[in-house]
Design a protein around this motif. Structure first.
Motif, PDB file in Angstrom:
ATOM      1  N   GLY A   9       0.824  -1.224  -0.131  1.00 15.58           N
ATOM      2  CA  GLY A   9       0.059  -0.064   0.012  1.00 15.58           C
ATOM      3  C   GLY A   9       0.906   1.156   0.047  1.00 15.58           C
ATOM      4  N   TRP A  10       2.225   1.357  -0.297  1.00 16.41           N
ATOM      5  CA  TRP A  10       2.950   2.386  -0.481  1.00 16.41           C
ATOM      6  C   TRP A  10       2.846   3.065  -1.645  1.00 16.41           C
ATOM      7  CZ3 TRP A  10       4.544   6.022   2.679  1.00 16.41           C
ATOM      8  CH2 TRP A  10       5.422   6.872   1.939  1.00 16.41           C
TER       9      TRP A  10
ATOM     10  N   ARG B 118      -3.189  12.307  -4.508  1.00 16.26           N
ATOM     11  CA  ARG B 118      -1.982  12.137  -5.438  1.00 16.26           C
ATOM     12  C   ARG B 118      -1.413  10.588  -5.220  1.00 16.26           C
ATOM     13  NH1 ARG B 118       3.182  15.249  -4.298  1.00 16.26           N
ATOM     14  NH2 ARG B 118       3.642  13.876  -2.678  1.00 16.26           N
ATOM     15  N   ALA B 119      -1.340   9.822  -5.966  1.00 18.32           N
ATOM     16  CA  ALA B 119      -0.905   8.425  -5.906  1.00 18.32           C
ATOM     17  C   ALA B 119       0.300   8.361  -6.708  1.00 18.32           C
ATOM     18  CB  ALA B 119      -1.862   7.430  -6.340  1.00 18.32           C
ATOM     19  N   SER B 120       1.488   7.680  -6.225  1.00 20.68           N
ATOM     20  CA  SER B 120       2.762   7.694  -7.169  1.00 20.68           C
ATOM     21  C   SER B 120       3.382   6.238  -7.135  1.00 20.68           C
ATOM     22  CB  SER B 120       3.914   8.631  -6.673  1.00 20.68           C
ATOM     23  OG  SER B 120       3.835   8.744  -5.159  1.00 20.68           O
TER      24      SER B 120
ATOM     25  N   ASP C 282      -0.637  -3.443  -4.896  1.00 19.62           N
ATOM     26  CA  ASP C 282      -0.502  -2.297  -4.332  1.00 19.62           C
ATOM     27  C   ASP C 282      -1.768  -1.347  -4.897  1.00 19.62           C
ATOM     28  OD1 ASP C 282       1.477  -2.540  -2.485  1.00 19.62           O
ATOM     29  OD2 ASP C 282       2.973  -1.910  -3.928  1.00 19.62           O
ATOM     30  N   VAL C 283      -1.809  -1.412  -6.285  1.00 20.50           N
ATOM     31  CA  VAL C 283      -2.675  -0.779  -7.069  1.00 20.50           C
ATOM     32  C   VAL C 283      -4.275  -1.445  -6.654  1.00 20.50           C
ATOM     33  CG1 VAL C 283      -3.854  -0.231  -9.482  1.00 20.50           C
ATOM     34  CG2 VAL C 283      -1.017  -0.199  -9.025  1.00 20.50           C
TER      35      VAL C 283
ATOM     36  N   ASN D 186      -1.341   3.817 -14.883  1.00 20.52           N
ATOM     37  CA  ASN D 186      -2.616   3.434 -15.655  1.00 20.52           C
ATOM     38  C   ASN D 186      -3.657   2.617 -15.367  1.00 20.52           C
ATOM     39  OD1 ASN D 186      -1.706   5.469 -17.523  1.00 20.52           O
ATOM     40  ND2 ASN D 186      -0.541   4.270 -18.932  1.00 20.52           N
ATOM     41  N   ARG D 187      -2.962   1.410 -14.606  1.00 18.04           N
ATOM     42  CA  ARG D 187      -3.963   0.500 -14.173  1.00 18.04           C
ATOM     43  C   ARG D 187      -4.787   1.011 -13.368  1.00 18.04           C
ATOM     44  NH1 ARG D 187      -3.379  -5.251 -13.352  1.00 18.04           N
ATOM     45  NH2 ARG D 187      -4.299  -6.056 -11.605  1.00 18.04           N
ATOM     46  N   PHE D 188      -4.169   1.830 -12.282  1.00 17.99           N
ATOM     47  CA  PHE D 188      -4.711   2.855 -11.343  1.00 17.99           C
ATOM     48  C   PHE D 188      -5.956   3.564 -12.002  1.00 17.99           C
ATOM     49  CE2 PHE D 188      -5.275   6.669  -8.342  1.00 17.99           C
ATOM     50  CZ  PHE D 188      -5.623   6.019  -7.417  1.00 17.99           C
TER      51      PHE D 188
END
Length: 340
Positions: A15-16, A317-319, A328-329, A275-277
């Motif tokens: 989850g990071w 914001r996700a990185s 994770d995604v 892009n999956r996210f």
């Protein structure tokens, strides 16, 4: 090195998704840092072995950005480099910058020059004969938007303006050629996964002629400990700050591992996860490792699911970086699309 094999060198908890805030060290970097701190604790070595990591880090940054090692200076923050350039501009200098720009690449210019802030997509059109320098982030911190580099460079060249780039959110996942810009500064604690306290900047010959060594010190003078005359190194290391040793001890192995994996491979991995996210939220794909989304209650929902992301400009914001996984995604998507 195979990317999946390389991922075994990290110990990230699931989850990071917040590398744009700080990156996670690979095990070789973490272990090198622990060894150096143990040496410090016991006084079992001189400082010279720690400082060797500064040279290794400088060389790695040069390879990551296509610069020559002699064009690279080391310090602790991006704002130091930008402030050094800003203070060297002539009186009445005009700087053009994006209106939504991270303050480390905005406040230094505002403290020393006239600054015009415009939307990022109008940056190139705002460069004119009065412009001394264009400052922008290669990848925007808040949104992950990649700057229109070709247009900006063309406008700057047409009017003889310098170009200073904050590449903190780019180096380590986005291939770039630092020789196309006058200043490329980068803090290493994000995508280069170093301890906070290591930063780099590549200077063009034109920038080196302009910049004054306003923070001249023993390290920039080749180890000159005492007394005059002023003597500084003959390359960009004349702008070095005395390094925070342990930050570079951790930086060198992390950056060398990135080179071993390959930045292009890392870019493809990161963007595919981003892009999956986006696809999972019904959004179109992008080309950045940083995405910004507006989902009601997203921050609380992610937090409850154990996903660590950031909130910038009112949006989540996700990185995604080399150690990020599809799991994770999917953990983040389950939190955002499942029952509230």
């Amino acid at each position: 090195m195979d990317l999946r094999k390389a991922q075994e060198l990290w110990d990230a908890e699931p989850g990071w998704l917040n590398t744009a805030s700080y990156g996670l060290p690979p095990r070789p970097a973490w272990e090198a840092l622990l060894r150096a701190q143990s040496q410090w604790r016991h006084g079992s070595t001189d400082w010279a072995p720690w400082d060797e990591s500064t040279g290794r880090s400088r060389a790695a940054f040069a390879r990551l950005t296509g610069a020559a090692p002699g064009d690279v200076a080391v310090a602790s923050t991006t704002s130091y480099f930008m402030g050094l350039v800003a203070a060297s501009l002539p009186p009445g200098a005009r700087v053009v910058a994006p209106e939504v720009e991270f303050t480390s690449n905005l406040f230094p210019w505002m403290a020393s020059a006239e600054v015009s802030c415009v939307p990022l997509d109008r940056l190139a059109d705002s460069v004119d004969a009065r412009t001394s320098l264009v400052a922008f982030s290669l990848v925007q911190s808040a949104t992950g938007e990649i700057a229109p580099v070709e247009d900006i460079l063309a406008a700057a060249r047409a009017h003889g303006a310098l170009v200073a780039v904050d590449a903190t959110q780019a180096v380590g996942w986005l291939p770039l050629d630092a020789t196309r810009f006058d200043v490329v500064a980068c803090s290493a604690y994000k995508w280069l996964m170093a301890p906070r306290g290591a930063a780099f900047a590549a200077f063009s010959p034109r920038a080196r002629e302009l910049v004054r060594p306003l923070a001249a010190n023993w390290y920039a003078g080749g180890g000159a400990y005492y007394g005059p005359p002023l003597r500084l190194n003959g390359d960009a290391s004349a702008f070095d700050l005395s390094p925070a040793w342990f930050s570079f001890v951790g930086a060198a192995p992390a950056m060398e591992l990135l080179l071993e994996i390959g930045v292009e491979r890392i870019r493809d991995h990161n963007v595919a996860l981003a892009n999956r996210f986006l696809a999972g939220l019904g959004l179109p794909p992008g080309g950045s490792a940083i995405v910004s989304v507006d989902v009601p209650g997203a921050a609380d929902r992610l937090r409850a699911a154990g996903v660590r992301a950031a909130v910038r400009a009112g949006r989540v914001r996700a990185s995604f970086h080399v150690y990020s996984t599809e799991a994770d995604v999917d953990l983040a998507l389950a939190a955002l699309t499942g029952p509230a």
